[in-house]
Design a protein around this motif. Sequence first.
Motif, PDB file in Angstrom:
ATOM      1  N   LYS A   8      -1.869  -6.682 -45.546  1.00  0.00           N
ATOM      2  CA  LYS A   8      -1.868  -7.439 -44.285  1.00  0.00           C
ATOM      3  C   LYS A   8      -3.282  -7.882 -43.924  1.00  0.00           C
ATOM      4  CE  LYS A   8       2.071  -5.077 -42.127  1.00  0.00           C
ATOM      5  NZ  LYS A   8       2.461  -4.228 -40.982  1.00  0.00           N
ATOM      6  N   LEU A   9      -4.235  -6.960 -44.064  1.00  0.00           N
ATOM      7  CA  LEU A   9      -5.620  -7.289 -43.749  1.00  0.00           C
ATOM      8  C   LEU A   9      -6.157  -8.348 -44.706  1.00  0.00           C
ATOM      9  CD1 LEU A   9      -6.981  -3.648 -43.197  1.00  0.00           C
ATOM     10  CD2 LEU A   9      -6.227  -5.271 -41.438  1.00  0.00           C
ATOM     11  N   ALA A  10      -5.863  -8.184 -45.975  1.00  0.00           N
ATOM     12  CA  ALA A  10      -6.343  -9.123 -46.981  1.00  0.00           C
ATOM     13  C   ALA A  10      -5.769 -10.520 -46.754  1.00  0.00           C
ATOM     14  CB  ALA A  10      -5.988  -8.616 -48.380  1.00  0.00           C
ATOM     15  N   ASP A  11      -4.481 -10.605 -46.417  1.00  0.00           N
ATOM     16  CA  ASP A  11      -3.876 -11.913 -46.148  1.00  0.00           C
ATOM     17  C   ASP A  11      -4.418 -12.546 -44.874  1.00  0.00           C
ATOM     18  OD1 ASP A  11      -2.405 -12.106 -48.454  1.00  0.00           O
ATOM     19  OD2 ASP A  11      -0.508 -11.508 -47.528  1.00  0.00           O
ATOM     20  N   TYR A  12      -4.872 -11.736 -43.945  1.00  0.00           N
ATOM     21  CA  TYR A  12      -5.517 -12.275 -42.753  1.00  0.00           C
ATOM     22  C   TYR A  12      -6.873 -12.863 -43.127  1.00  0.00           C
ATOM     23  CZ  TYR A  12      -7.016 -12.773 -37.934  1.00  0.00           C
ATOM     24  OH  TYR A  12      -7.443 -13.288 -36.733  1.00  0.00           O
ATOM     25  N   LEU A  13      -7.598 -12.168 -44.006  1.00  0.00           N
ATOM     26  CA  LEU A  13      -8.906 -12.644 -44.448  1.00  0.00           C
ATOM     27  C   LEU A  13      -8.798 -13.841 -45.387  1.00  0.00           C
ATOM     28  CD1 LEU A  13     -10.585  -9.173 -45.108  1.00  0.00           C
ATOM     29  CD2 LEU A  13     -11.078 -10.740 -43.213  1.00  0.00           C
ATOM     30  N   ILE A  14      -7.801 -13.817 -46.268  1.00  0.00           N
ATOM     31  CA  ILE A  14      -7.597 -14.913 -47.224  1.00  0.00           C
ATOM     32  C   ILE A  14      -6.129 -15.312 -47.175  1.00  0.00           C
ATOM     33  CG2 ILE A  14      -7.816 -15.714 -49.605  1.00  0.00           C
ATOM     34  CD1 ILE A  14      -9.885 -13.504 -50.071  1.00  0.00           C
ATOM     35  N   SER A  26      -2.823 -17.971 -47.337  1.00  0.00           N
ATOM     36  CA  SER A  26      -2.398 -19.096 -48.159  1.00  0.00           C
ATOM     37  C   SER A  26      -2.806 -20.381 -47.444  1.00  0.00           C
ATOM     38  CB  SER A  26      -0.878 -19.041 -48.325  1.00  0.00           C
ATOM     39  OG  SER A  26      -0.423 -20.212 -48.923  1.00  0.00           O
ATOM     40  N   TRP A  27      -3.307 -21.344 -48.190  1.00  0.00           N
ATOM     41  CA  TRP A  27      -3.703 -22.617 -47.590  1.00  0.00           C
ATOM     42  C   TRP A  27      -3.575 -23.708 -48.648  1.00  0.00           C
ATOM     43  CZ3 TRP A  27      -8.105 -25.927 -48.142  1.00  0.00           C
ATOM     44  CH2 TRP A  27      -8.193 -26.899 -47.151  1.00  0.00           C
ATOM     45  N   LYS A  28      -2.785 -24.709 -48.339  1.00  0.00           N
ATOM     46  CA  LYS A  28      -2.489 -25.799 -49.276  1.00  0.00           C
ATOM     47  C   LYS A  28      -2.048 -25.198 -50.611  1.00  0.00           C
ATOM     48  CE  LYS A  28      -5.284 -29.231 -46.959  1.00  0.00           C
ATOM     49  NZ  LYS A  28      -6.256 -30.285 -47.080  1.00  0.00           N
ATOM     50  N   ASP A  29      -2.786 -25.484 -51.683  1.00  0.00           N
ATOM     51  CA  ASP A  29      -2.396 -24.960 -52.995  1.00  0.00           C
ATOM     52  C   ASP A  29      -3.108 -23.657 -53.339  1.00  0.00           C
ATOM     53  OD1 ASP A  29      -4.905 -26.122 -53.266  1.00  0.00           O
ATOM     54  OD2 ASP A  29      -4.506 -26.906 -55.273  1.00  0.00           O
ATOM     55  N   ARG A  30      -3.785 -23.074 -52.364  1.00  0.00           N
ATOM     56  CA  ARG A  30      -4.526 -21.841 -52.623  1.00  0.00           C
ATOM     57  C   ARG A  30      -3.688 -20.633 -52.224  1.00  0.00           C
ATOM     58  NH1 ARG A  30     -10.365 -24.198 -50.747  1.00  0.00           N
ATOM     59  NH2 ARG A  30     -10.358 -25.790 -52.368  1.00  0.00           N
ATOM     60  N   PRO A  31      -3.564 -19.680 -53.127  1.00  0.00           N
ATOM     61  CA  PRO A  31      -2.704 -18.525 -52.851  1.00  0.00           C
ATOM     62  C   PRO A  31      -3.331 -17.547 -51.866  1.00  0.00           C
ATOM     63  CG  PRO A  31      -3.806 -18.251 -54.962  1.00  0.00           C
ATOM     64  CD  PRO A  31      -4.161 -19.630 -54.467  1.00  0.00           C
ATOM     65  N   ALA A  32      -2.484 -16.868 -51.127  1.00  0.00           N
ATOM     66  CA  ALA A  32      -2.939 -15.788 -50.253  1.00  0.00           C
ATOM     67  C   ALA A  32      -3.404 -14.616 -51.110  1.00  0.00           C
ATOM     68  CB  ALA A  32      -1.801 -15.355 -49.333  1.00  0.00           C
ATOM     69  N   ALA A  33      -4.176 -13.741 -50.491  1.00  0.00           N
ATOM     70  CA  ALA A  33      -4.731 -12.598 -51.219  1.00  0.00           C
ATOM     71  C   ALA A  33      -3.658 -11.758 -51.909  1.00  0.00           C
ATOM     72  CB  ALA A  33      -5.559 -11.741 -50.272  1.00  0.00           C
ATOM     73  N   THR A  34      -2.560 -11.476 -51.204  1.00  0.00           N
ATOM     74  CA  THR A  34      -1.532 -10.629 -51.821  1.00  0.00           C
ATOM     75  C   THR A  34      -0.773 -11.358 -52.916  1.00  0.00           C
ATOM     76  OG1 THR A  34       0.049 -11.187 -50.081  1.00  0.00           O
ATOM     77  CG2 THR A  34      -1.206  -9.135 -49.815  1.00  0.00           C
ATOM     78  N   SER A  35      -0.780 -12.681 -52.896  1.00  0.00           N
ATOM     79  CA  SER A  35      -0.101 -13.442 -53.952  1.00  0.00           C
ATOM     80  C   SER A  35      -0.732 -13.219 -55.321  1.00  0.00           C
ATOM     81  CB  SER A  35      -0.125 -14.936 -53.639  1.00  0.00           C
ATOM     82  OG  SER A  35       0.581 -15.209 -52.457  1.00  0.00           O
ATOM     83  N   VAL A  36      -2.012 -12.855 -55.323  1.00  0.00           N
ATOM     84  CA  VAL A  36      -2.685 -12.602 -56.598  1.00  0.00           C
ATOM     85  C   VAL A  36      -2.899 -11.105 -56.838  1.00  0.00           C
ATOM     86  CG1 VAL A  36      -3.788 -14.870 -56.660  1.00  0.00           C
ATOM     87  CG2 VAL A  36      -5.017 -12.942 -55.635  1.00  0.00           C
TER      88      VAL A  36
END
Length: 143
Positions: free
Chosen positions: A15-21, A23-33
């Motif tokens: 949750k914290l990582a996805d808040y920091l990074i 998902s935006w346009k074609d860029r994956p969220a932190a948990t996606s990777v």
Amino acid sequence: MMANFSDAEREIYGKLADYLIPSWKDRPAATSVGVHRHMLDEVLRIRPDLEAAFQRAIARCPGQDISKELNALAREDNAAWTALTTVTTGGYMMTDEARAAVGYPGQVAPPYDPNETPEYVTNGMLDRVKARGPIFRDTRHLS
């Protein structure tokens, strides 16, 4: 010694990582990777010095009001904030998916000819510096 993170701790970190990074346009969220899974383990394997401060960050930010929690962490425990953001961004940028999304190919070794004169020596870029001559300012009195 590497800590074993529980599923609950990894979920909070996610949750914290996805808040920091996010998902935006074609860029994956932190948990996606997988920053909260395999990349967490890999980053802390490489940087075990961050583990204690990272664990403090996870303990102080349970993910109820992430913005408030992260702001308090940054104000009150800089080492934990730094560990959290370093682990997150480091883990993110270590993945092929994130590097491809931001257009970073990773470290590359450009060809180098030691016998070739670099362009910046001949294109006039350094003329001002050469014309000015050497400059020395004693800074020993500043310490």
